[in-house]
Design an enzyme around this catalytic site. Structure first.
Site: not given
Ligand code: MN
Length: 437
Positions: A134, A141, A150, A207, A209, A241, A245, A248, A261, A265, A372
């Site tokens: 992945d 994103h 961060r 996710e 994708e 995916d 969270r 993670q 993850k 999938t 998001e």
């Protein structure tokens, strides 16, 4: 170009004669029930490729290889490469288009055996997933997630504009659209908690994708160019995916996502070939920093593919579209990712699956994950029946859709859907009895 199968000619059909996707189906009833074979889709029907190959109407043209379509997976066909893919695609278009080869159109008995209404077919994983990697190629994103984790100044990691970043995921839990997904259990630790605990994920996410499907393998120790990588790709699928969270956030440093993850999938059942997508090629965006030579693209390598995400709770009467975006929002193409993957000498195999990374558009209405859309859970999303969501709740169904819009026709990807089931009971799970209950 029209088909003699009328349902393929509706402008909203995802499977006109220009598409010719590849998948694996079995029948819901009949003597061949449960036998998986290779199929294509035309309008509202699937077409049995094993039967067409048996009666000589399609052929790989590779004498010493034997039949490839009377198989429960597309891997053999996928391994044969561009010339064969094109030969079979051309033969199928000739058989299915209005004024082409009449051998199927005018043979009622054969038609009966080969053309199957979609509602009588069950779709399966289209290929045996060799390995799953992945990537993280969506700039919006990466910027959104980096800003949340961060701060805005350090949003993009320093390597991001130079390397298509990726991690090795799990092939074992790649499932076909429609397969229910258990909410994962895992280690969780609130920022102010002293100790982690083990329990159901509370920040379960999607996710949005695309998956690139590797057809032709490469050799260990032999990097491929971006142009060669593009030729190795058989086609593309929609890919969700699923991401935990909270698991993670606690586990990801320093080696990246692991259990967050690994639990599931989902991919769509139809592989849309690179050949069908040729008219929709688009360049990757302007480079902010020049790429190293081995990553430079010789031509346009992305595709103009519209993408949507729908969410529907177990009690809602209609789904809500929660995101609309486009594949062109990626910074790196699958061909660049694949070339990078081989750059160390890593061998790639038939059936390798490359996730693009979450595809978020520049606006909130086009973000490709709930992390998001709800900005880390701070801005709940309103569904059409009035319910609110930050992350996924048990019973919610998430569906991805995609299509490339041509003039008067569309190349559809079908859908990639999954419903979330409650987390397995921790007690019985630890005893390993979940599947026997
Ligand atoms: Mn991902």
């Amino acid at each position: 170009m029209k088909s003699w199968i009328e349902s393929a000619n509706k402008p909203e059909s995802g499977f006109p004669v220009q598409n010719i996707p590849f998948g694996i189906a079995s029948l819901k009833a009949g003597p061949d029930e449960d036998v998986r074979r290779c199929v294509t889709a035309i309008g509202e029907c699937v077409v049995d490729l094993a039967k067409l190959e048996t009666c000589g109407l399609i052929s790989t043209g590779v004498d010493d290889f034997g039949p490839v379509f009377d198989k429960p997976e597309l891997n053999d066909f996928m391994s044969l490469g561009n010339v064969v893919w094109k030969r079979v695609r051309t033969a199928l278009i000739e058989l299915l288009k209005e004024d082409g080869n009449s051998a199927l159109r005018e043979n009622g008995e054969l038609r009966q055996q080969v053309i199957i209404p979609m509602e009588n077919a069950v779709m399966h994983l289209p290929f045996r997933i060799a390995e799953y990697t992945d990537f993280y190629a969506g700039r919006q994103h990466a910027t959104n997630v980096g800003t949340m984790f961060r701060g805005a100044e350090n949003a993009l990691p320093p390597n991001w504009l130079h390397i298509p970043i990726g991690y090795n995921g799990r092939a074992s839990t790649v499932v076909v659209s429609g397969t229910p997904v258990y909410r994962p259990n895992g280690q969780l630790k609130a920022p102010d908690a002293q100790m982690p605990h083990f329990g159901p994920c509370k920040r379960l996410d999607i996710e949005l994708e695309m998956g690139a499907v590797v057809g032709v393998s490469s050799n260990m120790g032999e990097p491929v160019t971006v142009a060669q990588a593009d030729e190795m790709i058989f086609g593309y699928v929609l890919l969700n995916d699923w991401s935990a969270r909270d698991i993670q956030a606690w586990e990801y440093q320093p080696l990246g996502p692991f259990q967050a993850k690994a639990f599931a999938t989902s991919i769509s059942p139809w592989i849309i070939t690179r050949l069908a997508l040729e008219p929709f090629r688009v360049s990757t965006p302007e480079r902010e920093k020049p790429l190293l030579d081995y990553l430079k693209e010789p031509g346009p390598m992305l595709y103009d593919i519209n993408l949507e995400v729908e969410m529907q709770s177990s009690t809602a009467s209609t789904p809500t579209t929660i995101s609309r975006t486009n594949y062109t929002n990626l910074y790196y193409s699958a061909a660049q990712q694949l070339a990078h993957h081989t750059s160390s000498g890593c061998k790639m195999n038939t059936g390798d699956l490359l996730g693009s990374g979450t595809i978020s558009g520049p606006e909130k209405s086009g973000f490709g994950s709930l992390l998001e859309i709800s900005w880390g859970g701070k801005e709940p999303l309103k569904l059409e029946d009035g319910e609110e969501r930050t992350f996924i709740e048990d019973g919610d169904k998430l569906t991805l859709r995609g299509w490339a819009q041509g003039e008067g026709y569309r190349i559809g990807f079908g859908e990639c859907a999954g419903t979330i089931l409650p987390a397995p009971d921790i007690g019985s799970n630890q005893k390993g009895h979940r599947h026997e209950n």
